[in-house]
Structures are given as structure tokens and as C-alpha cells.
Design a protein around this motif. Sequence first.
Motif, PDB file in Angstrom:
ATOM      1  N   ARG A  41      11.933  34.294  28.939  1.00 42.49           N
ATOM      2  CA  ARG A  41      13.212  35.008  28.758  1.00 42.49           C
ATOM      3  C   ARG A  41      13.184  35.866  27.492  1.00 42.49           C
ATOM      4  NH1 ARG A  41      17.156  33.447  25.542  1.00 42.49           N
ATOM      5  NH2 ARG A  41      16.405  31.284  25.460  1.00 42.49           N
ATOM      6  N   GLU A  92      16.691  24.489  28.984  1.00 42.85           N
ATOM      7  CA  GLU A  92      15.616  25.220  29.647  1.00 42.85           C
ATOM      8  C   GLU A  92      14.272  24.758  29.099  1.00 42.85           C
ATOM      9  OE1 GLU A  92      15.617  29.461  28.939  1.00 42.85           O
ATOM     10  OE2 GLU A  92      16.199  29.201  26.852  1.00 42.85           O
ATOM     11  N   GLU A 112       8.447  27.163  28.746  1.00 43.04           N
ATOM     12  CA  GLU A 112       7.945  28.340  29.462  1.00 43.04           C
ATOM     13  C   GLU A 112       9.074  29.299  29.833  1.00 43.04           C
ATOM     14  OE1 GLU A 112       7.387  25.057  30.213  1.00 43.04           O
ATOM     15  OE2 GLU A 112       5.743  24.933  31.652  1.00 43.04           O
ATOM     16  N   ASP A 113      10.182  28.744  30.352  1.00 46.69           N
ATOM     17  CA  ASP A 113      11.290  29.621  30.754  1.00 46.69           C
ATOM     18  C   ASP A 113      11.903  30.311  29.542  1.00 46.69           C
ATOM     19  OD1 ASP A 113      10.926  28.931  33.372  1.00 46.69           O
ATOM     20  OD2 ASP A 113      12.587  27.492  33.449  1.00 46.69           O
TER      21      ASP A 113
END
Length: 332
Positions: A211, A203, A206-207
Motif C-alpha cells: 500500500r 493489515e 506485505e499488504d
Amino acid sequence: MRAIAFSRHGGYDELRLVERPTPRIRDGQALVRVAYAEVSPADDTIRAGRMSPSLHQAPPLVPGGGGVGVVVDPGTTGLAEGGRVVVGGGGLGWTTDGTWREHLAADAAQLLPVPDGVSDEAACALFAGAGFSTAYLVLTHLLDFRPGLSVLAPGVGGAVGMGTTQVARELGASMAISTASGTDKAERARAAGYEHVIDLSRESVEDGVARLTDGRGVDVVIDGVAGPLLGPAIASLAHGGSYVSVGYSGGREGSVNVTDLIWKNAKVYGYTFTMIPPRVTRAARVTLLEWLSQGRIDPVIARIFPLDQAARAQRHLVEDRPFGRVLLAIAP
């Protein structure tokens, strides 16, 4: 005495084993027999000629910004003969010959006693790459950091990533996030106690931050990687967050979406140790040594090379990107 020096800028093979006279101490100095010396990205940058000539001595130069050794002759410093000391500061490896040698003459201000129960190797690793020191000074003096804020420091295996996550936790961060380039390193970091590690092979920064923070972002980014992670790191800030650039192991250039700065009211800083008064830097080093002696922080050592393999040590640090610090064992 034996030393490692380079006589001109260039590749790793410019690092040569040489013989130098044992230095003589001046008033206010002690003679130290070096046991271990740090290997840091700055050594590589200077040797390769990628740093402004105004910031360092022209070759020939002995690298090494710090190390650990034994006081052979305390002179007028008041230190105990035979005492173990951390050596650092004063332009070592930059504006004067550094610690990649068997003996050095150091001012009293450059020396700190190693606490009982702390090994030479751990004390040297604590300051190798300046990750722990950088994190402590940035969070306690450059920024208005408060317990409960969240921190991102990319590159969990590097000095800044590893040091910042540990220091931030000790200062009360609600979450200390880092990144790993692959699953193996991410799993190793989690097994070592780094709870929040983003696996960049699975990932994006940013993701991962979204999260972990429920979409809010982080309050502080301390970035020693830059390069392709520069833009994503800034994009991961929460509204009103602060981004601090302290290094560029991933590259000196990167792309930034300026709206990530404007719409978030972000604050951006560049940091070097010259911004902090020497007495404050010394006090920070004392605090970190106390934390180390108390088992509150753990400077992981990836590998120790003998002095005559300094070129291999530097290549290993820069190209292999190990999980932890790289040291030189100076004693034959």
C-alpha cells in the motif's frame, strides 16, 4: 560499590544486588562514576543462557553494554575530571563486567564526551539496544545505501525499529516504514512523528508495504524482530533489495518462501558489530551524538528504573515491549 550481577544462567531473579570493590585504573584508563546504564535485549539473552558461550564471559557477570557517567579519575586518558562521558564497546557486559555498577575502569577508546545541551538520560538512551548505531553502520558501511531508497524496519517501539526509521530519514530515505503490534502503539508512533507505521492488527506487513510503496516493495529491510515477521519482511522487498538480519526479538526461527529471494534477486546479510572496524564504529557514535545535540534524532525513553530493580527493568523491556528505551539509574 553496588552492582548487579548474575552468578549462573537462568531467569530474571538471577540478577542480584551485590557489593564489589571499586576498580583500579590501569595506564590508559579512566575511572567513571556511572549515572545511567542501558538495558538491552542482549543482556537478557546472555543472562538466560541463550547465547553461545564462546561469545561471552562465563558467570559471574555484571550486565550492561553501555552507559553514561562522570570521569572521577582521568588517569592518562587526557579527559577532564568531572567531564560527562558515554561508555561503550570493549566487550562490556559480554566479555567483561558491564555498566550495571556504580564505578568502572574504561579504556580511552571506550569513552566519548557528552555534548553540551545533551542530557545524561538522552545520551544513554541513544545507544541503548544499539538501534541507532546498528542502522547507521548497516546503511553507511554494509550496504550501498543512497538517498531516495526506501527502508523497512519492523517494531517501531524497539531499538532497531525506532533507530532505523530515524537514521534512514536523516540519510535521505524516500520512505522509512515500521510496524506496530496494535492500534494504540501505531497511533502513538504516528503522533511522535513516525509517518509510515503498519498496524499489524489491521493489515499484514506485505499488504502494508504494498500500500505504501504502490506495490513496488522496499529497497532495504533492517530486521531486529524476525520470528513470524521474517518471511513477510523478505517478501516485502523490491527487486534487487537487501535484507539485513540484526536481531530476533520476535523469535530465532521463521519461515521464508525461497522464491522471494530467487525471483527478486535479493541479497541477505547477517550483521554484528564485529564486522565493522572499531575506529568506524567510534566515528559513527560521534556522528550520532552530534545529531542528537542538533535535535535531528530523538531516542525516546520509555522508563527509568533504579539499580536495585534491574530484574524488573529487564522483564519490562523483554515482556512488555515498551515504546522506547529502558534505562537504569545507578546513583542511589
